[in-house]
Design a protein around this motif. Structure first.
Motif, mmCIF file in Angstrom:
data_model
loop_
_atom_site.group_PDB
_atom_site.id
_atom_site.type_symbol
_atom_site.label_atom_id
_atom_site.label_comp_id
_atom_site.label_asym_id
_atom_site.label_seq_id
_atom_site.Cartn_x
_atom_site.Cartn_y
_atom_site.Cartn_z
ATOM 1 N N GLU A 70 0.817 -1.307 -0.019
ATOM 2 C CA GLU A 70 0.082 -0.041 0.028
ATOM 3 C C GLU A 70 0.543 1.136 0.006
ATOM 4 N N GLU A 71 1.776 1.218 0.799
ATOM 5 C CA GLU A 71 2.793 2.226 0.951
ATOM 6 C C GLU A 71 3.615 2.608 -0.411
ATOM 7 N N LEU A 72 4.065 1.486 -1.161
ATOM 8 C CA LEU A 72 4.532 1.417 -2.310
ATOM 9 C C LEU A 72 4.005 2.123 -3.513
ATOM 10 N N THR A 73 2.548 1.505 -3.467
ATOM 11 C CA THR A 73 1.649 1.983 -4.566
ATOM 12 C C THR A 73 1.288 3.408 -4.509
ATOM 13 N N GLU A 74 1.044 3.830 -3.271
ATOM 14 C CA GLU A 74 0.357 5.068 -3.000
ATOM 15 C C GLU A 74 1.435 6.222 -3.415
ATOM 16 N N ASN A 75 2.627 5.959 -2.943
ATOM 17 C CA ASN A 75 3.998 6.964 -3.445
ATOM 18 C C ASN A 75 4.471 6.890 -4.819
ATOM 19 N N ALA A 76 3.922 5.750 -5.632
ATOM 20 C CA ALA A 76 4.549 5.553 -6.843
ATOM 21 C C ALA A 76 3.952 6.202 -8.007
ATOM 22 N N THR A 77 4.833 7.400 -8.465
ATOM 23 C CA THR A 77 4.266 8.254 -9.403
ATOM 24 C C THR A 77 4.272 7.595 -10.742
ATOM 25 N N ASP A 78 4.842 6.641 -11.066
ATOM 26 C CA ASP A 78 4.948 6.076 -12.352
ATOM 27 C C ASP A 78 3.849 4.942 -12.730
ATOM 28 N N LEU A 79 3.249 4.732 -11.707
ATOM 29 C CA LEU A 79 2.192 3.739 -11.920
ATOM 30 C C LEU A 79 0.698 4.054 -11.853
ATOM 31 N N ILE A 80 -0.116 3.622 -12.985
ATOM 32 C CA ILE A 80 -1.352 3.875 -12.890
ATOM 33 C C ILE A 80 -2.377 2.696 -12.761
ATOM 34 N N GLY A 81 -3.479 2.992 -12.052
ATOM 35 C CA GLY A 81 -4.367 2.006 -12.088
ATOM 36 C C GLY A 81 -3.985 0.848 -10.934
ATOM 37 N N THR A 82 -3.306 1.363 -9.868
ATOM 38 C CA THR A 82 -2.736 0.236 -8.983
ATOM 39 C C THR A 82 -3.925 0.064 -8.014
ATOM 40 N N ASP A 83 -3.882 -1.102 -7.272
ATOM 41 C CA ASP A 83 -5.050 -1.434 -6.113
ATOM 42 C C ASP A 83 -4.212 -2.440 -5.293
ATOM 43 N N VAL A 84 -4.468 -2.319 -4.070
ATOM 44 C CA VAL A 84 -4.088 -3.437 -3.201
ATOM 45 C C VAL A 84 -5.210 -3.862 -2.133
ATOM 46 N N ALA A 85 -5.510 -5.179 -2.209
ATOM 47 C CA ALA A 85 -6.574 -5.593 -1.374
ATOM 48 C C ALA A 85 -6.191 -6.806 -0.604
ATOM 49 N N TYR A 86 -6.776 -6.815 0.336
ATOM 50 C CA TYR A 86 -6.192 -8.055 1.398
ATOM 51 C C TYR A 86 -7.661 -8.438 2.143
ATOM 52 N N GLY A 87 -7.877 -9.569 2.147
ATOM 53 C CA GLY A 87 -8.986 -10.083 2.858
ATOM 54 C C GLY A 87 -9.610 -11.560 2.609
ATOM 55 N N ASP A 88 -9.557 -12.331 3.737
ATOM 56 C CA ASP A 88 -9.611 -13.916 4.018
ATOM 57 C C ASP A 88 -8.271 -14.371 3.569
#
Length: 190
Positions: free
Chosen positions: A89-107
């Protein structure tokens, strides 16, 4: 007619011994004029052969079972997946060169979508096997076993000896180029 052919085919087979305790194998029982296969347990074959059973392992099988009990496995696995989730989550929030990222965690399933050009990583627990499984768009599927003590251990891919965190450390910096990546500071990577 079918029965006669099946019995003829089976009669050409040699006697087989059990492959491991608890599994069934073929043994032959002589009846009148035909030899008919019957299922016996490994312990019966052991008694018949008067010797130890030989276990045949394939490259995908693990010689020893995990030393973690179920409660410890659940704790170590949750700590690992929680740490990975927070870090992704930290990496994808701060990544300026990535578009359309998503992190999901459950079960017990962590899904990290790094956009169309990089694909999706899926990291999930496999409680019956006491493993963590990784599906990587770069290196493919892998199964990791916990090696070490609950306080100082790591998730190892037994075919190569590489840890889960080492593999992510090799792949993710090639995707997230705008920042420094360090998976080796997360829980259960040493």
């Amino acid at each position: 007619m079918f029965t006669r052919r099946a019995v003829a085919r089976l009669s050409r087979l040699n006697t087989r011994s059990a492959s491991a305790a608890g599994y069934h194998s073929l043994c032959w029982l002589n009846t009148n004029q035909n030899r008919v296969p019957t299922a016996t347990t490994a312990s019966e074959v052991f008694n018949q052969n008067n010797g130890p059973l030989r276990r045949r392992l394939f490259s995908s099988q693990i010689e020893t079972e995990s030393s973690l009990d179920t409660a410890t496995y659940e704790r170590v696995c949750s700590e690992t997946l929680d740490g990975l989730c927070d870090y992704f989550e930290e990496l994808t929030e701060n990544a300026t060169d990535l578009i359309g990222t998503d992190v999901a965690y459950g079960d017990g399933v962590l899904t990290v979508n790094l956009g169309k050009s990089h694909g999706t990583y899926v990291i999930n627990r496999q409680t019956p096997n006491k493993q963590i499984w990784l599906s990587s768009p770069t290196s493919g599927p892998k199964r990791f076993d916990y090696v070490g003590t609950p306080k100082a251990g790591k998730w190892i891919y037994r075919h190569t000896g590489q840890s889960l965190h080492q593999l992510l450390q090799l792949e993710i910096p090639n995707i997230v180029k705008s920042q420094t990546v360090d998976f080796m500071q997360l829980p259960h990577c040493s």
